[in-house]
Design a protein around this motif. Structure first.
Motif, PDB file in Angstrom:
ATOM      1  N   UNK A   1       0.831  -1.209   0.000  1.00 19.76           N
ATOM      2  CA  UNK A   1       0.000   0.000   0.000  1.00 19.76           C
ATOM      3  C   UNK A   1       0.866   1.259   0.000  1.00 19.76           C
TER       4      UNK A   1
ATOM      5  N   UNK B   1       0.708  12.978   4.915  1.00 19.83           N
ATOM      6  CA  UNK B   1      -0.174  12.665   6.037  1.00 19.83           C
ATOM      7  C   UNK B   1      -0.936  11.364   5.793  1.00 19.83           C
ATOM      8  N   UNK B   2      -1.312  11.116   4.542  1.00 22.19           N
ATOM      9  CA  UNK B   2      -2.053   9.891   4.257  1.00 22.19           C
ATOM     10  C   UNK B   2      -1.202   8.666   4.597  1.00 22.19           C
TER      11      UNK B   2
ATOM     12  N   UNK C   1      -0.997   8.281   8.332  1.00 21.46           N
ATOM     13  CA  UNK C   1      -2.220   7.719   8.893  1.00 21.46           C
ATOM     14  C   UNK C   1      -2.304   6.217   8.624  1.00 21.46           C
ATOM     15  N   UNK C   2      -1.897   5.828   7.425  1.00 21.13           N
ATOM     16  CA  UNK C   2      -1.887   4.392   7.108  1.00 21.13           C
ATOM     17  C   UNK C   2      -0.968   3.652   8.064  1.00 21.13           C
TER      18      UNK C   2
ATOM     19  N   UNK D   1      -2.630   3.606  11.540  1.00 21.74           N
ATOM     20  CA  UNK D   1      -3.911   2.928  11.760  1.00 21.74           C
ATOM     21  C   UNK D   1      -4.042   1.573  11.076  1.00 21.74           C
ATOM     22  N   UNK D   2      -3.190   1.286  10.139  1.00 21.13           N
ATOM     23  CA  UNK D   2      -3.383   0.049   9.388  1.00 21.13           C
ATOM     24  C   UNK D   2      -2.285  -0.983   9.598  1.00 21.13           C
TER      25      UNK D   2
ATOM     26  N   UNK E   1      -1.882  -8.064  20.287  1.00 15.83           N
ATOM     27  CA  UNK E   1      -1.988  -8.514  18.894  1.00 15.83           C
ATOM     28  C   UNK E   1      -0.761  -9.378  18.593  1.00 15.83           C
TER      29      UNK E   1
ATOM     30  N   UNK F   1      -6.275  -1.077  23.872  1.00 11.91           N
ATOM     31  CA  UNK F   1      -7.207  -2.154  24.214  1.00 11.91           C
ATOM     32  C   UNK F   1      -7.268  -2.422  25.705  1.00 11.91           C
TER      33      UNK F   1
END
Lengths: 299, 772
Positions: free
Chosen positions: B555, B573-574, B577-578, B581-582, B590, B662
């Motif tokens: 990605x 910034x995109x 953020x990826x 958050x991804x 996890x 969490x």
């Protein structure tokens, strides 16, 4: 067995004894005006959109087959009508501005998550709590979770509004150590007005639980200008007195956490009040214990 | 208070001790100023007793002159006895030269300010005081990196700080109390006779005798002082108190203690001479004396004796005391009345000192857990809790016999060691794993010096075809920097060893007298090295993000990532953020993210464990840095976990601030998956809980269970800070209102308002999404 879960909250210390994991099941037959979990009402997955997090990258619009997301002048618009909640937008959103509330999970997957804290439950006498929405609304799924929890020898709690099929309640009682049973309004008229349904079935289920010798804590949300009236406070006290299975009463002051969630669902919150004063609640506690002969505290 | 297990009652000080407490309060200033303040009381007229001794003994061997210099500096410090106190002895001032906590004698350069000496004479004297000095270390470093320039690049990059600095260790208080000072002299004679090898060994034993005799003389100094005060005193009660002090000091100046009052006076004597270092398992070694005094009576009550020693520690800031845990002989619970009494006194003092740790094991009594959580609920961040399961496993894994491993204690900034038997070199060095990751991303060059390559040549990130190929580059760089790092740590130890930095600890550390070798030269029974480790969680999260988003899902392209990082995400910034958050983050239970953290940490600590320190035992891991995580963070560029350049790397062993979402149990589970037992040196985890949460006794039980569960399932050390998040935020704006808000930071507790804004922010971000 599959069900729709909208949150699994670990390290919950206020929803039953010890360290607990609360599993929130989606769908609720009630429509309480002050609802603090509005994403729990609809049975199906829903898109939540938080404009504060949006970085206007446009990826969601590209991913959406139904063109529900669009961008105009650098601003993000989202139209709920016609959206089937497929979640493709949420999957690509880098910033977490678009998310899906509600995930289809099977019993084993939920239990795997719940049992991550297995040793903490054993150490503390904790376990799993089912909440919602109304957890018994997805009756079969709730029962399958409760049975699985009992097979794993952890304690179980159910937080219910009491509006469920009698058979479901009866079956759930077999696998539930503690019920946290809501008492939101007194009398069918008031109940219908504030919660969208009458109280008859709820009280029948409460009787049913008493007949089964279940352990019940009565949970009473206190909402200023709604049910914060003397008749209802007395109603709480007399209910607690008359139903033998009720061990304790908890008063739950209204809180505003539901408002931002309603916004993300594109809804206006039906109620936008303040939490009631502490002093008044303490007064209620005193009266309720006095009238019912059962302990009452603010949670 | 008769039952020290009760949490609904508080320990009340006797009227005499209450007066002592009131007297101490105004003398207490912010931590850093404490030492100076008291010592100013006895400034010895600008003279430097340390240097005097070296000048008076031009031909004496270094070790003899050094021992005499230590003793002289204590004996020229005036004896100060404060009103009403039962236990006496204050630390001596920080002279321009002091012997402790360094590579050798600190301040040796003041030799060059000594008048009436030629440059040559000054050089001679300097070399006598510091047989091996910093220039040795620098020369070795230059050789290692090929040139001064390369050496400067490495140090400019802040990859590590090697060479060691102080080395907290706990002397053997059992040996001291069982033998008394004259008994110590006999012990020294016994081993001196056995090891009569050469003049150097004879000098070594003589130096030990000098120290012990010095301690006796110092106690007599106080005894005389107290007798003088008694003579002048009109008030009958005070006269009696001073007579008691005189008798008590005179008794333990030579004989072994019998009562608790005698034991604590002797214990405090070693503690101040040991520069108020850590005190180990005080509830264990004082217990026989406590029982004796309880049964046979004592000059002062047992409560007053323990209160007195706690007050001394409180005022002078000794580092750490350990309570509870298991007994060495059979592994049963060792907590006793003293464990509770110490904690209750700490609870009633309610300050950032003394600092205490409680060892937790399966059979730790519920009452002890209740007392600990009650203390937290009152806003204290002591005691820290330590896991017996984990610490003992770690120690036995590196070869420590079970019985010794069971006696471990915490010290310094939450390091672990075996008291009275070891020099774990805490800390031999600190190492920033994240910086090595950054260098690996750049093919072996740092971002600060893009044209220079000091370490091995590895592939540029953009050239790597697979994640494993990149991980190999990281591994290669890590291996190289670990090798040079431990080499330099060794050189630091050689310097300390040659300078006999810790002569006071030497006779009280098992192995030194037996072998005839000082504390810093491999004399102790255990000589493990300790590598304080920073930057593991952000490195692991960066690797996870790269693996998932660049190599697996593609990605983000390699080129875009490199560009985004070098632009500090400006215009990207995109991508940021990826990355945020991804890709899963360590601290959320996890498996994918946690496995990467395990892989990185295990790689580094296993690598360290391949090397033996020159003291004789292998290097082990440790992680109890907070301020280190902030300082190292400032030198770092942006990272693929979404972290901006310059942001803190996170403190100690916990996830990067804000990455765990969490809840506490998920965070604890993640951390417990790490091979913390390999962090024998001690791995702290900071957990901030709100006071509100802890105010409910039922909830406290659940918290106690959560903490105990962590301790039994792989966790090692945890320090709990309690506050309201609103309090913390308000304290940033109105520091004047929150002077008493205590937080625990890395190894120390301190007032929140005294911390810098970045540290405060980092504490606030540790809230785990918990509603306050």
């Amino acid at each position: 067995m599959l069900g729709t879960v909208f949150n699994i909250q670990r390290f919950s210390l206020f929803d039953g004894p010890g360290v607990r994991t609360v599993v929130f099941l989606k769908g609720c037959p009630l429509r309480c005006v002050w609802c603090h979990n509005p994403e729990g009402i609809d049975r199906n997955p829903q898109i939540m959109y938080d404009p504060k997090c949006c970085i206007a990258c446009g990826d969601c619009a590209e991913a959406c087959l139904k063109h529900r997301h669009f961008f105009a002048g650098g601003l993000h618009g989202y139209v709920r009508e016609g959206c089937d909640g497929c979640g493709k937008c949420a999957k690509v959103c880098p910033a977490g501005a678009v998310t899906v509330s509600g995930q289809l999970m099977d019993t084993d997957a939920v239990m795997a998550e719940v049992m991550k804290d297995g040793s903490a439950y054993r150490m503390s006498g904790g376990g799993m709590t089912l909440s919602g929405g109304e957890p018994l609304y997805q009756g079969e799924f709730a029962l399958s979770l409760l049975k699985s929890a009992k097979e794993r020898k952890i304690t179980t709690c159910v937080e219910t509004c009491g509006y469920a099929k009698a058979e479901t309640v009866k079956e759930a009682a077999k696998y539930t150590d503690d019920f946290y049973f809501d008492y939101k309004a007194t009398g069918n008229g008031m109940h219908k007005r504030l919660c969208g349904v009458t109280q008859t079935l709820i009280l029948e289920n409460l009787s049913l639980l008493c007949g089964l010798c279940a352990r019940v804590t009565l949970r009473c949300p206190i909402v200023d200008g709604m049910n914060d009236i003397p008749e209802h406070i007395e109603g709480i006290a007399y209910t607690a007195r008359d139903y033998s299975c009720i061990k304790e009463v908890h008063l739950e002051p209204y809180h505003r956490l539901g408002i931002s969630k309603a916004e993300k669902l594109g809804q206006a919150a039906a109620y936008d009040g303040r939490p009631p004063e502490r002093g008044r609640l303490e007064e209620y506690c005193g009266r309720i214990s006095e009238l019912s002969g059962k302990p009452c505290r603010i949670s | 208070m008769t039952d020290y297990k009760r949490t609904d009652e508080k320990f009340e000080f006797s009227p005499r001790m209450a007066r002592v407490k009131a007297d101490i309060m105004p003398r207490l200033l912010p931590q850093s100023a404490r030492e100076d303040t008291v010592c100013n009381l006895c400034e010895p007229g600008g003279r430097n007793p340390f240097l005097d001794v070296f000048l008076e003994m031009p031909d004496a061997p270094h070790v003899i002159a050094h021992a005499n210099a230590i003793v002289r500096s204590w004996l020229t410090t005036p004896a100060v006895i404060f009103p009403d106190e039962a236990l006496v002895g204050i630390p001596r001032p920080r002279y321009p030269m002091m012997e402790h906590f360094s590579w050798g004698i600190v301040g040796a350069h003041s030799v060059y300010q000594t008048e009436g000496m030629t440059k040559e004479e000054q050089d001679d004297l300097y070399n006598r005081i510091n047989p091996l000095d910093w220039t040795y270390f620098c020369k070795e470093a230059d050789l290692l990196f090929g040139s001064r320039e390369n050496c400067d690049i490495v140090s400019d990059d802040c990859i590590f700080s090697a060479g060691g600095y102080q080395g907290h260790t706990v002397p053997n208080y059992f040996t001291l109390l069982e033998n008394g000072l004259d008994g110590m002299l006999e012990l020294i004679d016994k081993f001196a006779a056995r090891n009569n090898r050469d003049q150097a060994t004879r000098d070594f034993y003589e130096a030990n005798r000098i120290i012990i005799r010095g301690m006796s003389d110092w106690l007599m100094l106080y005894s005389h002082k107290a007798a003088e005060l008694a003579k002048e005193e009109k008030d009958a009660e005070r006269k009696k108190q001073n007579e008691d002090i005189a008798a008590n000091c005179a008794f333990v100046a030579h004989r072994k203690p019998v009562t608790l009052y005698q034991a604590v006076q002797l214990m405090w004597t070693l503690a101040v001479w040991d520069w108020c270092d850590c005190l180990g398992r005080a509830d264990q070694y004082l217990y026989p004396f406590y029982l004796y005094s309880k049964e046979h009576g004592d000059v002062i009550s047992v409560e007053e004796s323990i209160t007195s020693i706690m007050f001394k520690i409180w005022e002078f800031g000794a580092h750490n005391i350990t309570m509870g845990g298991v007994k060495p002989e059979d592994g049963t619970d060792a907590a006793n009345e003293l464990s509770y009494m110490f904690l209750q006194i700490l609870r009633s003092i309610h300050d950032v000192h003394p600092r205490m740790a409680v060892r937790i094991h399966e059979n730790t009594p519920d009452e002890l857990m209740d007392l600990i959580t009650a203390m937290w609920s009152e806003g204290m961040s002591d005691p820290t809790v330590v896991s017996d399961v984990n610490a003992i496993k770690g120690l036995t894994d590196i070869g420590v016999p079970l019985e010794d491993a069971r006696t471990y204690c915490t010290l310094g900034c939450q390091e672990i060691e075996i008291p009275g038997k070891s020099n774990f070199g805490c800390e031999d060095g600190t190492f920033n794993v994240a910086k090595v990751f950054e260098i690996a991303m750049n093919g072996g060059r740092s971002i600060k010096h893009p044209d220079k390559r000091v370490g091995p040549v590895t592939k540029e990130f953009t050239e790597c075809e697979t994640f494993e190929e990149f991980f190999d580059s990281f591994k290669t760089q890590l291996e190289y920097y670990t090798r040079v790092f431990v080499y330099l740590c060794d050189r630091g130890q050689e310097m300390r060893g040659a300078n006999f930095a810790k002569l006071v600890k030497t006779p009280f550390t098992d192995g030194c007298l037996e072998k005839g070798i000082p504390h810093d030269c491999g004399g102790p029974v255990y000589n493990y090295g300790v590598v304080e480790t920073a930057g593991v969680p952000p490195t692991a999260d960066s690797l996870t993000a790269i693996k998932k988003l660049v190599f697996d899902e593609k990605r983000i392209s390699k080129e875009t990532l490199v560009a985004a990082l070098s632009a500090n995400f400006e215009g990207y910034e995109k991508e940021r953020q990826l990355l945020l958050n991804h890709a899963p983050k360590f601290g959320n239970d996890n498996d994918e993210a946690d496995a990467m953290a395990v892989r990185v940490l295990d790689l580094f600590w296993t690598e360290c464990g391949k090397y033996k320190s020159v003291r004789g035992d292998v290097y082990t891991g440790a992680c109890s840095l907070l301020t280190g995580g902030i300082a190292y963070g400032r030198s770092m560029g942006a990272m693929p976990d979404g972290r901006f350049a310059g942001e803190p790397l996170g403190n100690s062993m916990g996830p990067r601030p804000g990455a765990d979402r969490c809840g506490v149990t998920a965070m604890l589970n993640s951390v417990a998956k790490l091979p913390l037992h390999k962090g024998v040196g001690g791995t702290t985890l900071n957990v901030v809980l709100t006071v509100k949460l802890l105010s409910n006794p039922d909830i406290r039980k659940s918290i106690a269970a959560t903490v105990k569960n962590y301790m039994l399932t792989g966790g090692q050390l945890a320090q709990i800070t309690t506050a309201n998040v609103e309090d913390l935020i308000d304290a940033q704006e109105h520091p004047e209102r929150h002077g008493d808000l205590i937080v625990r930071v890395g190894g120390f507790s301190t007032q929140f308002v005294q911390l810098g804004k970045d540290v405060q922010d980092e504490i606030i971000s540790r809230y785990n999404g918990e509603t306050a």
